[in-house]
Design a protein around this motif. Structure first.
Motif, short mmCIF file in Angstrom:
data_model
loop_
_atom_site.label_atom_id
_atom_site.label_comp_id
_atom_site.label_asym_id
_atom_site.label_seq_id
_atom_site.Cartn_x
_atom_site.Cartn_y
_atom_site.Cartn_z
N ILE A 72 -7.85 -17.33 -26.53
CA ILE A 72 -8.05 -16.87 -27.92
C ILE A 72 -6.74 -16.29 -28.45
O ILE A 72 -6.32 -16.59 -29.58
N CYS A 73 -6.07 -15.47 -27.64
CA CYS A 73 -4.82 -14.85 -28.08
C CYS A 73 -3.74 -15.89 -28.35
O CYS A 73 -2.89 -15.71 -29.22
N CYS B 38 -3.97 -16.88 -31.86
CA CYS B 38 -4.25 -15.78 -32.79
C CYS B 38 -3.29 -15.78 -33.97
O CYS B 38 -2.08 -15.85 -33.78
N ASP C 51 -2.77 -13.30 -36.19
CA ASP C 51 -2.22 -12.02 -36.67
C ASP C 51 -1.68 -11.08 -35.59
O ASP C 51 -0.87 -10.23 -35.87
N CYS D 68 -9.17 -6.07 -32.87
CA CYS D 68 -9.20 -7.52 -32.62
C CYS D 68 -10.39 -8.14 -33.33
O CYS D 68 -11.53 -7.85 -32.98
N ALA D 69 -10.11 -8.96 -34.31
CA ALA D 69 -11.18 -9.56 -35.10
C ALA D 69 -11.56 -10.93 -34.58
O ALA D 69 -12.31 -11.66 -35.22
N HIS D 70 -11.03 -11.29 -33.40
CA HIS D 70 -11.23 -12.65 -32.92
C HIS D 70 -12.05 -12.72 -31.64
O HIS D 70 -12.10 -13.76 -30.98
N SER E 23 -11.52 -11.39 -28.72
CA SER E 23 -10.80 -11.54 -27.45
C SER E 23 -10.95 -10.32 -26.54
O SER E 23 -10.86 -10.44 -25.33
#
Ligand SMILES: Cc1cc2nc3c(=O)[nH]c(=O)nc-3n(C[C@H](O)[C@H](O)[C@H](O)COP(=O)(O)OP(=O)(O)OC[C@H]3O[C@@H](n4cnc5c(N)ncnc54)[C@H](O)[C@@H]3O)c2cc1C
Ligand code: SF4
Ligand code: SF4
Lengths: 430, 90
Positions: free
Chosen positions: B27-28, B31, B33, B69-71, B73
Motif C-alpha cells: 500500500i505504501c 501511496c 501523499d 494514514c488514509a489508505h 496501511s
C-alpha cells in the motif's frame, strides 16, 4: 456471578476518578493500566481547570502533587516577527477557582494510588486486549486469552481507545475528532521562573498562543505553562490542515514555536528534559461517539469528552467528571441488578445534565472560528500592522487608528466583509 | 535540536518480539501523499530513496499515524503491558 462489580480499563484521570468513587462506595473494582507505573505514558499541557476532584478526594489540592496555582493568564498572537500578548493577572483569580499546573506522571500515580487505598485492585503494566461478549452483552475483558468478568466495564483508555474501537463499542477516529499534540518540558531554576513571569513560588502562568506565522494555511495553537522548576510548552496541530498542506512536518512546527523570539526568551538557558506527543481530542458536541451500551460505558477522552479550539485545551476536568458520573451509574445499576444498555443510559443523561455536555454544547462550532482564519491569520497580522505602525516613531504625524486599520486590512488582503463575518461568527458562538 | 536527539532523552522498554504498529508495504509503495512522514512527531516514518521506512522502536504511542494514514496501511495495537515509552514528567 462476575468476578468484579466493575472493571475500569485505563488509570488516567477518567479511570482513576471512576475507581475512587466506586471503591469508596464499597464496590468491588479492578483498575487496569498498561503503563507501569500508571501515568508514565500520559501527557497533557497541563492545567487542571476547575475543582471536580474535590467531590471524591476532599482537599486534593493540599495532597496531590500539583505544580503551581494559575494566577496569571495570557493569550498571544504570534506573527513571524512580533507577538501581541494580552496578559491578565487578577486578584479575582485568587478568590475563585482557576486551575493548577500538573505533570502527569506524578499526578496520575497519585490518583491511581488513591483508588487503591480506597479499596480498588490496581494492576499496572497490563494491556487489556479486548472486551468479552456474551449474547451481545459485555461481560468483562480479555487479557492474554483469559477472560476476567465484571457486571460493568468502564472504558477509560484515552484519545486512542483501541479496545473501544476494535470491539465496535465506539466508532473509529476521524480527522475532525483529533489534533496532534507535541510537548516539551524545559528545566529552569524556580527563582528564574518567578522572576521571568512575575510570580511567587506557588503562583503560575498559563499562556495560549495562536501561531499566525505558519505558512500555507496550517493552523496550530501553542501553549506555555509554568511548573515549579520547569516550563511545559507545546503545540496542538489541526490534523485536517496538516493533511491539506503537503510540506509541513509536525515536529518542525514545535521548533518554530520554541524558536519564536517571544517564546525563546521565556525558556532561555533552560534545559530540554522531555519531548513527548499525544493525540488531543477536540471533537465537541456535534461529534460525540456512542458513550454506553450493554454492560459498558466510555469515559474521558475515549468518549470524545475533551474540548480544544486550538487555543485552549480542557480534558482532564471532563475526564474526572465523566468518570464520577459513570461510577454513579454503575452503582445504581448494581442496586437494580440491571446492567443493560437501557439501565446504563442514565450515564448519558447525567452527562447531558452536567457541565460537561453543556460546555461542549455552548462551544459547538466555536472550533470553526478559533481554528479559522480570524484567530490564526487575520487578527495577528492586522494587529501587528496596526500596533507596530502606531508605536513606530518615524517622524511623521501619527495616523488615526481607523485609517491604520484600513491600511493594514488592505495590505493583508482582508475584506471588511470577511472580518465582519468572522467577527460575527465568533461573537455568536461565544 | 533534532528530533532524534530529543528522542534520545526518553526511556523506552522496547519489545524486540512484538512490533505494536505495522504497515503494509504494497500500500505504501503506491501511496500518493506519505502523510505519515509529515504527521508522526517522532519521525518513525521516513522516505529512503522513495521507499517508506518505518521503525516502531522510537514510537511514543501518540496515536497520530492511525488517523493520519488514509489508505489503510497502518495497523495500530497497544504494546504489550509495561513496554514502550516511559515518560518521567508527562
Ligand atoms: C499536548 C496536550 C496538552 C493538553 N493540555 C491539557 C490541559 O492543559 N488541560 C486539560 O485539562 N487537558 C489537557 N489535555 C487533554 C488531557 O490530557 C486529556 O483530556 C486527559 O488526559 C484525558 O484523560 P483520560 O483519563 O480520559 O485519558 P488518559 O489520560 O489518556 O488515560 C488513559 C489511560 O488508559 C491506559 N490505557 C489505554 N489503553 C489501555 C488498555 N488497553 N489496557 C490498559 N490500559 C490502557 C493508558 O495507559 C492511560 O493511562 C492535553 C492533551 C495533550 C495531548
Ligand atoms: S503509512 Fe499510509 S500514509 Fe504512510 S506511506 Fe503508507 S499508505 Fe501512505
Ligand atoms: S503512534 Fe505516534 S509516534 Fe508512534 S509511529 Fe504513530 S505517529 Fe509516530
Amino acid at each position: 456471578m462476575s468476578e468484579f462489580d466493575v472493571i475500569v480499563v485505563g488509570a488516567g484521570p477518567a479511570g482513576s476518578s471512576a475507581a475512587i468513587k466506586l471503591a469508596s462506595e464499597k464496590m468491588n473494582v479492578l483498575l487496569v493500566d498498561r503503563a507501569d507505573p500508571p501515568g508514565s505514558k500520559n501527557i497533557s499541557g497541563g492545567v487542571l481547570w476547575g475543582n471536580d476532584l474535590e467531590k471524591i478526594v476532599p482537599n486534593w489540592n493540599k495532597m496531590a502533587p500539583v505544580e503551581r496555582y494559575i494566577t496569571s493568564k495570557g493569550v498571544g498572537f504570534l506573527t513571524k516577527d512580533s507577538s501581541i500578548d494580552v496578559n491578565i493577572k487578577s486578584r479575582k483569580f485568587l478568590q475563585g477557582v482557576t486551575g493548577y499546573s500538573v505533570l502527569r506522571v506524578k499526578f496520575d500515580q497519585f490518583l491511581a494510588k488513591r483508588a487503591e487505598s480506597a479499596g480498588a485492585m490496581l494492576v499496572s503494566g497490563v494491556t487489556v486486549e479486548n472486551l468479552a461478549f456474551k449474547d451481545g452483552k459485555v461481560i468483562g475483558v480479555v487479557q492474554e486469552g483469559d477472560t476476567i468478568t465484571a457486571d460493568t466495564v468502564i472504558l477509560a483508555e484515552g484519545a486512542n481507545p483501541r479496545v473501544a474501537i476494535d470491539s465496535g463499542a465506539r466508532r473509529p477516529i476521524a480527522d475532525q475528532d483529533v489534533a496532534i499534540g507535541i510537548k516539551e518540558v524545559v528545566k529552569l531554576p524556580e527563582a528564574t521562573i518567578n522572576e521571568r513571569f512575575g510570580l511567587t513560588s506557588k503562583e503560575g502562568f498559563a499562556g495560549e498562543y495562536a501561531l499566525g506565522f505558519l505558512e500555507d494555511g496550517v493552523e496550530a495553537g501553542g501553549f506555555l505553562y509554568t511548573n515549579r522548576e520547569s516550563i511545559s510548552l507545546g503545540v496542538v496541530i489541526n490534523m485536517g490542515h496538516l493533511r491539506a498542506d503537503d510540506k509541513t512536518y509536525s515536529f518542525d512546527i514545535m521548533d518554530q514555536f520554541t524558536d519564536h523570539p517571544s517564546i525563546a526568551s521565556l525558556i532561555e538557558n533552560g534545559k530540554l528534559s522531555e519531548y513527548s506527543a499525544h493525540l488531543v481530542v477536540e471533537g465537541g458536541y456535534n461529534s460525540f461517539p456512542k458513550q454506553y451500551g450493554n454492560g459498558y460505558m466510555i469515559v474521558g477522552d475515549a468518549a470524545g469528552l475533551s474540548f480544544s479550539n486550538g487555543l485552549m485545551i480542557q480534558g482532564m476536568n471532563y475526564a474526572i467528571a465523566s468518570g464520577i458520573l459513570a461510577a454513579e451509574t454503575a452503582i445504581e445499576a448494581k442496586k437494580s441488578s440491571d446492567f443493560s444498555e437501557k439501565s446504563l443510559s442514565r450515564y448519558k443523561e447525567k452527562l447531558m445534565e452536567s457541565f460537561v455536555a453543556k460546555d461542549a454544547y455552548n462551544f459547538k462550532g466555536i472550533e470553526e472560528v478559533t481554528w479559522g482564519k480570524l484567530a490564526h491569520k487575520i487578527m495577528p497580522s492586522l494587529m501587528e500592522d496596526v500596533l507596530v505602525n502606531m508605536f513606530l516613531t518615524d517622524g511623521t504625524p501619527k495616523k488615526h487608528l481607523t485609517e491604520l486599520i484600513r491600511k493594514a486590512m488592505k495590505e493583508n488582503n482582508v475584506k471588511s466583509s470577511d472580518l465582519l463575518m468572522e467577527g460575527y461568527k465568533m461573537i455568536r458562538r461565544m | 535540536m533534532k528530533v532524534e536527539e530529543k528522542l534520545s532523552l526518553l526511556n523506552y522498554k522496547t519489545d524486540p518480539e512484538y512490533a505494536h504498529i505495522t504497515i503494509k508495504p504494497p500500500i505504501c509503495a503506491v501511496c500518493p501523499d506519505h502523510f505519515c512522514t509529515f504527521a508522526c512527531p517522532a519521525k518513525c516514518y521516513t522516505l529512503l530513496n522513495g521507499k517508506l521506512n518505518f521503525k516502531y522502536e522510537d514510537c511514543v504511542e501518540c496515536g497520530t499515524c492511525f488517523v493520519a494514514c488514509a489508505h489503510g496501511s497502518v495497523t495500530w495495537t497497544n504494546p504489550k503491558g509495561a513496554h514502550g515509552v516511559k515518560y518521567k514528567f508527562g
